[in-house]
Design a protein around this motif. Sequence first.
Motif, PDB file in Angstrom:
ATOM      1  N   MET A   1     -36.717 -28.787 -20.572  1.00 11.63           N
ATOM      2  CA  MET A   1     -38.111 -29.125 -20.814  1.00 11.63           C
ATOM      3  C   MET A   1     -38.566 -28.497 -22.119  1.00 11.63           C
ATOM      4  O   MET A   1     -38.362 -27.318 -22.341  1.00 11.63           O
ATOM      5  N   ASP A   2     -39.220 -29.293 -22.923  1.00 10.55           N
ATOM      6  CA  ASP A   2     -39.771 -28.769 -24.164  1.00 10.55           C
ATOM      7  C   ASP A   2     -41.287 -28.576 -24.001  1.00 10.55           C
ATOM      8  O   ASP A   2     -41.842 -28.775 -22.919  1.00 10.55           O
ATOM      9  N   ASP A   5     -43.172 -31.647 -22.661  1.00 11.58           N
ATOM     10  CA  ASP A   5     -43.018 -31.815 -21.215  1.00 11.58           C
ATOM     11  C   ASP A   5     -43.917 -30.843 -20.461  1.00 11.58           C
ATOM     12  O   ASP A   5     -44.568 -31.214 -19.483  1.00 11.58           O
ATOM     13  N   LEU A   8     -47.421 -32.074 -20.599  1.00 13.79           N
ATOM     14  CA  LEU A   8     -47.613 -33.205 -19.689  1.00 13.79           C
ATOM     15  C   LEU A   8     -47.757 -32.732 -18.244  1.00 13.79           C
ATOM     16  O   LEU A   8     -48.626 -33.202 -17.510  1.00 13.79           O
ATOM     17  N   TYR A  20     -51.298 -43.201 -19.069  1.00 14.71           N
ATOM     18  CA  TYR A  20     -50.268 -42.881 -20.063  1.00 14.71           C
ATOM     19  C   TYR A  20     -50.875 -42.859 -21.460  1.00 14.71           C
ATOM     20  O   TYR A  20     -50.501 -42.031 -22.297  1.00 14.71           O
ATOM     21  N   ALA A  33     -43.443 -43.591 -24.829  1.00 13.07           N
ATOM     22  CA  ALA A  33     -42.672 -42.342 -24.857  1.00 13.07           C
ATOM     23  C   ALA A  33     -43.123 -41.404 -23.741  1.00 13.07           C
ATOM     24  O   ALA A  33     -42.301 -40.751 -23.088  1.00 13.07           O
ATOM     25  N   VAL A  34     -44.427 -41.352 -23.500  1.00 10.41           N
ATOM     26  CA  VAL A  34     -44.957 -40.517 -22.413  1.00 10.41           C
ATOM     27  C   VAL A  34     -44.492 -41.068 -21.071  1.00 10.41           C
ATOM     28  O   VAL A  34     -44.097 -40.315 -20.179  1.00 10.41           O
ATOM     29  N   ASP A  36     -41.748 -42.644 -20.415  1.00 14.13           N
ATOM     30  CA  ASP A  36     -40.343 -42.243 -20.243  1.00 14.13           C
ATOM     31  C   ASP A  36     -40.232 -40.773 -19.850  1.00 14.13           C
ATOM     32  O   ASP A  36     -39.470 -40.416 -18.954  1.00 14.13           O
ATOM     33  N   ARG A  37     -40.988 -39.925 -20.520  1.00 18.72           N
ATOM     34  CA  ARG A  37     -40.936 -38.488 -20.214  1.00 18.72           C
ATOM     35  C   ARG A  37     -41.410 -38.197 -18.795  1.00 18.72           C
ATOM     36  O   ARG A  37     -40.796 -37.422 -18.080  1.00 18.72           O
ATOM     37  N   VAL A  38     -42.512 -38.830 -18.390  1.00 19.81           N
ATOM     38  CA  VAL A  38     -43.023 -38.612 -17.031  1.00 19.81           C
ATOM     39  C   VAL A  38     -42.002 -39.109 -16.015  1.00 19.81           C
ATOM     40  O   VAL A  38     -41.755 -38.456 -14.995  1.00 19.81           O
ATOM     41  N   LYS A  40     -38.776 -39.129 -16.334  1.00 14.95           N
ATOM     42  CA  LYS A  40     -37.701 -38.126 -16.270  1.00 14.95           C
ATOM     43  C   LYS A  40     -38.155 -36.888 -15.495  1.00 14.95           C
ATOM     44  O   LYS A  40     -37.385 -36.317 -14.723  1.00 14.95           O
ATOM     45  N   LEU A  41     -39.401 -36.487 -15.696  1.00 16.69           N
ATOM     46  CA  LEU A  41     -39.927 -35.334 -14.951  1.00 16.69           C
ATOM     47  C   LEU A  41     -39.973 -35.639 -13.455  1.00 16.69           C
ATOM     48  O   LEU A  41     -39.726 -34.764 -12.633  1.00 16.69           O
TER      49      LEU A  41
END
Length: 158
Positions: A1-2, A5, A8, A20, A33-34, A36-38, A40-41
């Motif tokens: 996680m960066d 992340d 978010l 989003y 992009a958000v 996709d990140r959510v 993955k989280l």
Amino acid sequence: MDDIDLRLVELLRANARLSYAELARQVGLSAPAVHDRVGKLESTGVLRGYRADADPEAIGLGVTALIGLVQDSGGDTDEVLAALHDMPEIESCYFMAGVESFLLKARVATIAELEHLIVRLNRTPGVASTRTAIALSTKWEDRPQPLLRSEDGTARPV
């Protein structure tokens, strides 16, 4: 996680209904992009779910109790946990260090319902005793803590 992340997660913990587009605006990325990140989280278990936070009193659960449970020395922990899980009045269950094996947060409509729950708990195989404290009021609960990255790269509360 960066850091994005973590931001978010912090934003969603404060308001899980943010779009989003709004999340993207606040972290400086595009909405896809958000998204996709959510995703993955969610898939990695960092974000475990979303829920409606209802006022317990407004839905008829005006009594909150914290119940310490001492497990019988011969009791099977998995069986006790299974029995506790089957009691819908119990909102939270914490495994504890110390005399009490578990700390439970329960919500019921009336003191009579709390009494019935305590009787059921004390009759549960593997339970030696309980100790109950009734909350007079709730000043706050489930307050999300702001997150920061520590030097080793892991998330930690501020």
